[in-house]
Motif scaffolding. Structure first.
Motif, PDB file in Angstrom:
ATOM      1  N   VAL A   1       0.841  -1.202   0.000  1.00  0.00           N
ATOM      2  CA  VAL A   1       0.000   0.000   0.000  1.00  0.00           C
ATOM      3  C   VAL A   1       0.872   1.247   0.000  1.00  0.00           C
ATOM      4  N   GLY A   2       1.932   1.221   0.815  1.00  0.00           N
ATOM      5  CA  GLY A   2       2.835   2.361   0.881  1.00  0.00           C
ATOM      6  C   GLY A   2       3.549   2.645  -0.430  1.00  0.00           C
ATOM      7  N   THR A   3       4.002   1.591  -1.119  1.00  0.00           N
ATOM      8  CA  THR A   3       4.683   1.801  -2.408  1.00  0.00           C
ATOM      9  C   THR A   3       3.747   2.439  -3.422  1.00  0.00           C
ATOM     10  N   ASN A   4       2.475   2.016  -3.404  1.00  0.00           N
ATOM     11  CA  ASN A   4       1.485   2.605  -4.310  1.00  0.00           C
ATOM     12  C   ASN A   4       1.207   4.062  -3.972  1.00  0.00           C
ATOM     13  N   ILE A   5       1.199   4.389  -2.688  1.00  0.00           N
ATOM     14  CA  ILE A   5       0.976   5.781  -2.281  1.00  0.00           C
ATOM     15  C   ILE A   5       2.137   6.663  -2.721  1.00  0.00           C
ATOM     16  N   PHE A   6       3.355   6.204  -2.490  1.00  0.00           N
ATOM     17  CA  PHE A   6       4.530   6.971  -2.920  1.00  0.00           C
ATOM     18  C   PHE A   6       4.477   7.254  -4.422  1.00  0.00           C
ATOM     19  N   GLU A   7       4.154   6.228  -5.196  1.00  0.00           N
ATOM     20  CA  GLU A   7       4.126   6.375  -6.647  1.00  0.00           C
ATOM     21  C   GLU A   7       2.985   7.268  -7.105  1.00  0.00           C
ATOM     22  N   ALA A   8       1.783   7.037  -6.579  1.00  0.00           N
ATOM     23  CA  ALA A   8       0.612   7.800  -7.018  1.00  0.00           C
ATOM     24  C   ALA A   8       0.770   9.290  -6.726  1.00  0.00           C
ATOM     25  N   ILE A   9       1.266   9.625  -5.529  1.00  0.00           N
ATOM     26  CA  ILE A   9       1.426  11.034  -5.167  1.00  0.00           C
ATOM     27  C   ILE A   9       2.508  11.694  -6.006  1.00  0.00           C
ATOM     28  N   ALA A  10       3.589  10.967  -6.293  1.00  0.00           N
ATOM     29  CA  ALA A  10       4.668  11.534  -7.117  1.00  0.00           C
ATOM     30  C   ALA A  10       4.146  11.931  -8.502  1.00  0.00           C
ATOM     31  N   TYR A  11       3.380  11.054  -9.136  1.00  0.00           N
ATOM     32  CA  TYR A  11       2.874  11.346 -10.482  1.00  0.00           C
ATOM     33  C   TYR A  11       1.743  12.370 -10.456  1.00  0.00           C
ATOM     34  N   LEU A  12       0.903  12.311  -9.427  1.00  0.00           N
ATOM     35  CA  LEU A  12      -0.168  13.297  -9.324  1.00  0.00           C
ATOM     36  C   LEU A  12       0.396  14.695  -9.120  1.00  0.00           C
ATOM     37  N   ASN A  13       1.396  14.815  -8.260  1.00  0.00           N
ATOM     38  CA  ASN A  13       2.051  16.099  -8.044  1.00  0.00           C
ATOM     39  C   ASN A  13       2.697  16.608  -9.330  1.00  0.00           C
ATOM     40  N   ALA A  14       3.347  15.709 -10.075  1.00  0.00           N
ATOM     41  CA  ALA A  14       3.953  16.104 -11.350  1.00  0.00           C
ATOM     42  C   ALA A  14       2.891  16.586 -12.326  1.00  0.00           C
ATOM     43  N   GLY A  15       1.741  15.897 -12.351  1.00  0.00           N
ATOM     44  CA  GLY A  15       0.664  16.307 -13.243  1.00  0.00           C
ATOM     45  C   GLY A  15       0.139  17.686 -12.907  1.00  0.00           C
TER      46      GLY A  15
ATOM     47  N   ALA B   1      12.582  10.129 -17.782  1.00  0.00           N
ATOM     48  CA  ALA B   1      12.349   9.108 -18.803  1.00  0.00           C
ATOM     49  C   ALA B   1      13.300   7.923 -18.629  1.00  0.00           C
ATOM     50  N   PHE B   2      14.561   8.203 -18.275  1.00  0.00           N
ATOM     51  CA  PHE B   2      15.529   7.123 -18.008  1.00  0.00           C
ATOM     52  C   PHE B   2      15.063   6.276 -16.814  1.00  0.00           C
ATOM     53  N   SER B   3      14.582   6.939 -15.766  1.00  0.00           N
ATOM     54  CA  SER B   3      14.103   6.218 -14.583  1.00  0.00           C
ATOM     55  C   SER B   3      12.907   5.345 -14.925  1.00  0.00           C
TER      56      SER B   3
ATOM     57  N   ILE C   1      13.199  -3.490  -4.991  1.00  0.00           N
ATOM     58  CA  ILE C   1      13.894  -2.228  -4.765  1.00  0.00           C
ATOM     59  C   ILE C   1      13.983  -1.365  -6.026  1.00  0.00           C
ATOM     60  N   LEU C   2      14.209  -1.986  -7.189  1.00  0.00           N
ATOM     61  CA  LEU C   2      14.354  -1.191  -8.411  1.00  0.00           C
ATOM     62  C   LEU C   2      13.047  -0.530  -8.845  1.00  0.00           C
ATOM     63  N   GLU C   3      11.933  -0.957  -8.274  1.00  0.00           N
ATOM     64  CA  GLU C   3      10.650  -0.327  -8.605  1.00  0.00           C
ATOM     65  C   GLU C   3      10.540   1.076  -8.022  1.00  0.00           C
ATOM     66  N   VAL C   4      11.490   1.447  -7.152  1.00  0.00           N
ATOM     67  CA  VAL C   4      11.512   2.812  -6.634  1.00  0.00           C
ATOM     68  C   VAL C   4      11.776   3.808  -7.760  1.00  0.00           C
ATOM     69  N   PHE C   5      12.328   3.334  -8.884  1.00  0.00           N
ATOM     70  CA  PHE C   5      12.573   4.233 -10.017  1.00  0.00           C
ATOM     71  C   PHE C   5      11.272   4.753 -10.618  1.00  0.00           C
ATOM     72  N   TRP C   6      10.157   4.059 -10.394  1.00  0.00           N
ATOM     73  CA  TRP C   6       8.869   4.628 -10.801  1.00  0.00           C
ATOM     74  C   TRP C   6       8.579   5.893 -10.000  1.00  0.00           C
ATOM     75  N   VAL C   7       8.863   5.851  -8.711  1.00  0.00           N
ATOM     76  CA  VAL C   7       8.679   7.042  -7.880  1.00  0.00           C
ATOM     77  C   VAL C   7       9.642   8.141  -8.316  1.00  0.00           C
ATOM     78  N   PHE C   8      10.912   7.767  -8.552  1.00  0.00           N
ATOM     79  CA  PHE C   8      11.899   8.743  -9.018  1.00  0.00           C
ATOM     80  C   PHE C   8      11.446   9.421 -10.305  1.00  0.00           C
ATOM     81  N   SER C   9      10.854   8.646 -11.202  1.00  0.00           N
ATOM     82  CA  SER C   9      10.404   9.203 -12.480  1.00  0.00           C
ATOM     83  C   SER C   9       9.359  10.294 -12.259  1.00  0.00           C
ATOM     84  N   GLY C  10       8.355  10.002 -11.430  1.00  0.00           N
ATOM     85  CA  GLY C  10       7.340  11.008 -11.134  1.00  0.00           C
ATOM     86  C   GLY C  10       7.927  12.232 -10.462  1.00  0.00           C
ATOM     87  N   VAL C  11       8.842  12.020  -9.521  1.00  0.00           N
ATOM     88  CA  VAL C  11       9.496  13.125  -8.817  1.00  0.00           C
ATOM     89  C   VAL C  11      10.272  14.005  -9.789  1.00  0.00           C
ATOM     90  N   LEU C  12      11.007  13.388 -10.694  1.00  0.00           N
ATOM     91  CA  LEU C  12      11.834  14.149 -11.643  1.00  0.00           C
ATOM     92  C   LEU C  12      10.992  14.905 -12.659  1.00  0.00           C
TER      93      LEU C  12
END
Length: 285
Positions: free
Chosen positions: A58-72, A226-228, A249-260
């Motif tokens: 649940v936490g990994t999904n929250i990190f990812e969803a908020i990163a992309y929503l904030n970017a949007g 895009a690289f992430s 662990i490498l799935e954290v790059f989805w969060v990095f992508s949204g953040v970047l």
């Protein structure tokens, strides 16, 4: 009433500065990395099968969803700004891509965590497909709006990364092409692979084309995003199998992508406002 409105507007401006947005984005990425590092270990269950805790997923999904929503949201701010240096259509397309990716991740997480299902194709793929199309359109528009005048060695870098990315994606897809698959699943798999490679090539071109320009910092972030995304997608494709579990662990790059992506949008907004202020100062002078 007017004074209270002005005070709230001033407070919001002082809080949501580019520096604070960038620092908050970096902090979100660091927190996500620590979360993945500290809690991604599998725990043996009653049946003897090791799996990750549901709260962790649940936490990994929250990190990812908020990163992309904030970017949007930040990309939509650029789209609405008449001072933005890059085309506003570029940011609208990227914003649609970011919000769609966030929704896709939410549906994927709901299917996996709540429904306890792992279908090869789901409603989340509709949003993922839309996100890749929108991102591709936005980044192509960014390239088209700028005269690409790369040196030969720069084109060689683009070509080399394109070839390497294509070969890696092809190798991973061949490894995973075992057994019969439904037509829609096969189409989706190849769509994601081709999209990842194309985004990788476009990102490299953008990185070299905008290097040293007025908006170089923002587009460096977009290229890194895009690289992430490519790294996370390739890992997901490689790791898929009967024993696959989300949260590696490498799935954290989805969060990095949204953040970047969000950081790139914020830096572009700040650079555009700074240019507008300089132009106004020159006119007054």
């Amino acid at each position: 009433m007017k004074s209270s409105y002005k005070n709230s507007a001033q407070i919001s401006k002082s809080i949501f500065t580019t520096q604070n947005i960038v620092l908050a984005s970096i902090g979100w990425g660091v927190l996500a990395l620590l979360y993945f590092l500290l809690f991604s270990a599998k725990i043996p269950g009653a049946d003897g099968v090791a799996s990750r805790a549901e709260w962790y997923l649940v936490g990994t999904n929250i990190f990812e969803a908020i990163a992309y929503l904030n970017a949007g949201i930040l990309c939509l701010r650029n789209w609405r700004s008449p001072q933005i240096m890059s085309s506003r259509n570029v940011w609208l397309a990227i914003a649609i891509g970011m919000i769609s990716y966030s929704l896709g991740g939410i549906f994927f997480g709901y299917t996996e965590i709540v429904l306890k299902e792992e279908p090869d194709a789901s409603i989340g793929d509709v949003f993922f497909v839309l996100s890749y199309i929108s991102l591709g359109v936005g980044m192509i528009l960014a390239v088209a709006a700028r005269r690409i005048n790369l040196e030969k060695w720069q084109w060689l870098i683009v070509g080399a990364i394109g070839v390497f990315g294509s070969l890696l994606a092809w190798w991973i897809s061949m490894q995973q092409a075992t057994g019969e698959q439904e037509t829609i699943v096969t189409i989706l798999n190849w769509f994601y692979i081709v999209s990842d490679v194309l985004l990788l090539i476009i990102a490299t071109t953008l990185l070299l084309a905008f290097w040293g320009g007025r908006v170089s910092q923002s587009w460096r972030m977009i290229a890194a995003a895009a690289f992430s995304l490519y790294i996370a997608d390739m890992w997901f494709k490689y790791a898929q199998g009967p024993n696959y579990q989300s949260g590696e662990i490498l799935e954290v790059f989805w969060v990095f992508s949204g953040v970047l992506f969000g950081m790139g949008a914020a830096l572009e907004y700040d650079a555009s406002l700074s240019r507008t202020r300089r132009e106004r100062g020159r006119k007054r002078g």
